[in-house]
Structure formats: structure tokens, C-alpha cells
Write an enzyme that holds these catalytic residues in place. Sequence first.
Site, short mmCIF file in Angstrom:
data_model
loop_
_atom_site.label_atom_id
_atom_site.label_comp_id
_atom_site.label_asym_id
_atom_site.label_seq_id
_atom_site.Cartn_x
_atom_site.Cartn_y
_atom_site.Cartn_z
N ASP A 197 -2.36 6.09 -4.22
CA ASP A 197 -1.05 5.35 -3.56
C ASP A 197 -0.75 4.33 -4.50
OD1 ASP A 197 -3.25 3.65 -3.19
OD2 ASP A 197 -2.61 3.21 -1.15
N ASP A 250 -6.00 2.21 -3.95
CA ASP A 250 -7.09 2.21 -3.25
C ASP A 250 -7.20 3.50 -2.23
OD1 ASP A 250 -5.13 1.71 -1.14
OD2 ASP A 250 -6.02 -0.06 -0.51
N ASP A 262 -1.08 0.97 -4.69
CA ASP A 262 -1.92 -0.22 -5.12
C ASP A 262 -3.44 0.56 -5.36
OD1 ASP A 262 -2.67 0.51 -2.34
OD2 ASP A 262 -3.30 -1.44 -2.12
N SER A 305 0.64 -1.26 -0.16
CA SER A 305 0.19 0.03 -0.09
C SER A 305 0.96 1.39 0.01
CB SER A 305 -1.05 -0.02 1.13
OG SER A 305 -1.95 0.80 1.09
#
Length: 462
Positions: free
Chosen positions: A250, A254, A252, A106
Site C-alpha cells: 500500500d 505497512d 505507506d 495508508s
Amino acid sequence: MTLIKSISGIRGTIGGKVEENLTPIDAVKFAAAYGVWIKQQRDKDNYRVVVGRDARISGEMIQNLVMNTLVGLGIHVIDLGLSTTPTVEVAVPMEHADGGIILTASHNPKQWNALKLLDSKGEFLNGVEGEKILKIAESDAMTFAEVDDLGKITKNQAYIDMHIDAVLELPLVNKKAIENANFKVVVDGVNSTGGIAIPLLLERLGVHPIKLYCEPTGHFPHNPEPLKEHLTDLSNAVVKERADLGIVVDPDVDRLAFMDENGEMFGEEYTLVACADYVLGKVPGNTVSNMSSTRALSDVTEKHGGSYEASAVGEVNVVELMKQNHAVIGGEGNGGIIYPDLHYGRDALVGVALFLSLLAEKKMKVSALRATYPSYFMSKKKIELTPQLDVDGILKAMEEKYSHEKLTTIDGVKIDFSDSWVHLRKSNTEPIIRIYTEAPSQNEADQLAEKIISEIKEIANI
């Protein structure tokens, strides 16, 4: 260096010693435990797991280890390659798969990586199931497949496009209005998979993106957490290009944050507020966020005649409460949008589409839109305590001290005052109390935090 095992997965820093860091042996062990858990869920002939990763440098190595461990258990793998967390979440039910693994740490720096685990619905595991996997990993209960029963790996790199298709098919995404608005948008993809997905989405919406750090090299050009202090280059680019807004995600994809036409942050907390305002304006209903998110969501929800509920911190807790309350939108104040009409997971792609639909229909600048929402300011602090102190006892004493106020105790202690709040939570891994406050000004938020800190120190006699 660090290895953290939790109910939501395993994360750690690459290299170093086994069981102290995320080494190849730890990746294999945990992937095997997940594979065993998958096979325990249902007795069948063929098991399928979707695997995707963000662009961080260690991703390909970890993904190969994870996929081939599953193959060794007789599980077939759908390899999405470079992908996003929400894309993997969408792909699991589309593939009728038994689960999914996302390889991403993340917003953590490049030396980190992690295995995030999904169930057959493409949703994060709850605490009970996560605990089972941790126990399997520490046991000898792993039996691998014989040679004729090994799984196979199938590549499918179409899922980012399929995810975008699903976003564009949502009735509330006003593609025509967005196209007519002729937006000029700068995108900071932090050299990860957001640099692939967000520009593709914008192009499909009729927006020409100006790309900043959109090469998925995994060499993050700045701290990958989408906070103001890390986004100077985006701010400068928005002003220089005379863009209507900036978008940052970010690694990833999400979490989602916006920047206004002046290069100022819209406010990560307000990503969900704006998207909820748009959705509630079209579809009456309820909302959910976690207890550490801004009160502005509650204000906007009530303005539209809906009811707002706060969950314990953690995406799985938000999702559970959203389902109970039939929430039409929810998420977390860190820029995580959960829109159930698409799926129950934080998704920056659907957030971008909803936000641009709102902006296009309102026909106003981003700064003017921000000014239409209640203004709150947050302070986030912590107190480090000695291991001998009874943290639960301290929180209980604070609960009793403020028993005359509106209290919520499902996750630490949250005290709601008339125009502000404070949320006290203990760390699960160290003797720390986290103190989040929100008030109508930054000074008031900071002062409230300092007041609470001094009261805790008095109770703890430190």
C-alpha cells in the site's frame, strides 16, 4: 468530504472547510497538540521528532505545515522526506527521538491524508495518550517558543537504506539462499514510496526487480488498497514476464500482498501465515493476530508447538498482546507483518525478506507453497441500523444466543465454531454492525454471514 479525529491520529480529505476536512489549519492545530504532548512527557532542553511521508500529492504541503509547527514549539525535526511508515518507526529509536509523525492515509485514495503519531519507541500511541492529544487540540493550552528557542529542521534521507540494512542483518533473513534462487519478481509500488523501498531491498537481496508503478508521483494508478480486484495489471505483468511472483504494497508500505507465478493472489491473509511458518520453523514461540484474521495462523502456530492468541482489532492492540505473550511474530490479516526482532510495527520490508527466505529454502513455487496451508475463505459484510437501535443490546443478545459456543468479547462478539467463525463489531462512528466470517469454502462463509444477518435482523425487529 471528511475529517476523522481518533486516538490513532487525524485523517481527512484535503481542501474544504476547517474542522470538516484536513485543511492547513487542522494540520497545524493537531501537530501543535502533538508537540505539546511530547513536551509533557519529559522535561528536557532539546526535543526531537522524526517526520516522514508517503508520496501522495498533498504530502509535501502537509509535511511543511507539520514540521514548521513543531519548530514553532521549539522542537527539532528530523526530516526523512519521502519514506515509509515502518521506516519512520525504525528511525525514531535510532535517532533517540521523542516521537515521530508519518504523513499518510495508508490505503485511502489520493484525496486523503493523515497524521499518524508515534511515541519515543517508534510505536503507535495507546488510547489513553491519543485521547490526551485530542483534548489538547480542543484546548488553549499551547504556548509557542520565543524567537531564540525555535527548533531546527535537519534532513536525513538515508533511513530507507538504514532500514534495509537492519532487515538484512536479521539472522533469519537468508540472503544467500534468496540470491541463489535467482527469483524474477514484479513489484507494484502504486506510485508511492514502496516503489522506492521494495526495489532497493530486492536489489540488496540479489533479486532483480521488474518495476510496475514505482515512480513516487502520488498519482495512484489504481485503488491503492492491495486487493485482487485492483491488481489486474500486476497479474498480467507476472504472467507476461514469466515471473516467480508479484509483490504489492500500500502507499505507506505497512501492508504486503503476494501474487503467485500464475498471476493469482497468494491471499493477503496468508502473508502473515507464511512468514509465521518460516519464523516458527526456526524459533519456537507464540503468535498473535487480531480477531478478524484467518484461523490458518492458529493452525500453523499449533503445528509448530506454539500458542496463538487473538487481540482486539487495531495494531496497537496486537502489539500489546504480542508483548504480553512474548510472541515471536504477529500482525494483522490485511498483510501486516510485525516482527519484534526488528520493531513493533507492521513492516512490508521485513515481510518480503522473510517470505523470500522461506520460498528460497523450500525451493518451491508460490502456488505450491500456498497449497501447503489450510484453506479458509472470508466474507465481510455489514448491517446498517437506525440510530435509535441499541447496537450493544443486539450484540449482547447474540452473545447469549451462542453462549454454548466458544466466545470472545474483548472487541464485539466473536463466535468460534468447530470449522468456522463469525466476528461481530459495531462501528464507533455510525449505527453499523460489521460481520466477518471465515469457513472452509466461500459459499459456507457467505451462508454463515447471511444466517447471522437474518438473526440480527430478527433480534432488532427490522
